[in-house]
Design a protein around this motif. Sequence first.
Motif: not given
Length: 151
Positions: A66-69, A120-130, A133-135, A139-140
């Motif tokens: 998440q950090l790197l994304s 910035v919050a929108a970029l956090v969400e975009r990073a999460h989508e990308e 590992i999360a993908n 699990g959630t």
Amino acid sequence: MSDHTYSTALAWTGSTGAGYRDYDRDHTLGLGGANHLVASADAAFRGDSRLPNPEQLLVAAASSCQLLSFLAVAAFAGIDVVAYDDDATGRMPQGDSPMRITEIELRPMIRVRGADAANVAALVERAHEECYIANSLSGTVRVTPRIEVVS
């Protein structure tokens, strides 16, 4: 474009001859080159609580990804990120079958210079989508950021 592959090596020696309660859970993880990490099982599973365990490493991988994304999407957006700290937790309920990490919560504290917190919050969400590992996890993975704009 070819596939990306990631290799690790694992080494353990010991004996399980005396049964579940008596074998050593410590093992070495090779991460390429001279990078080695000594890990163990969670203390709840008779491991060494002073050493990282696979469950922690999974949570750490999600946090790191998440950090790197986020840093990548922020840099492309021209956002000056000056600090990022994350206190992440993973949850593995007992009694679920099969046992697994069902939820990871990432709680980054992000400090940016001269940016709009909503952007910035929108970029956090975009990073999460990308986040790879999360993908990759069943699990959630939730990201609950705190954003501070500094001058």
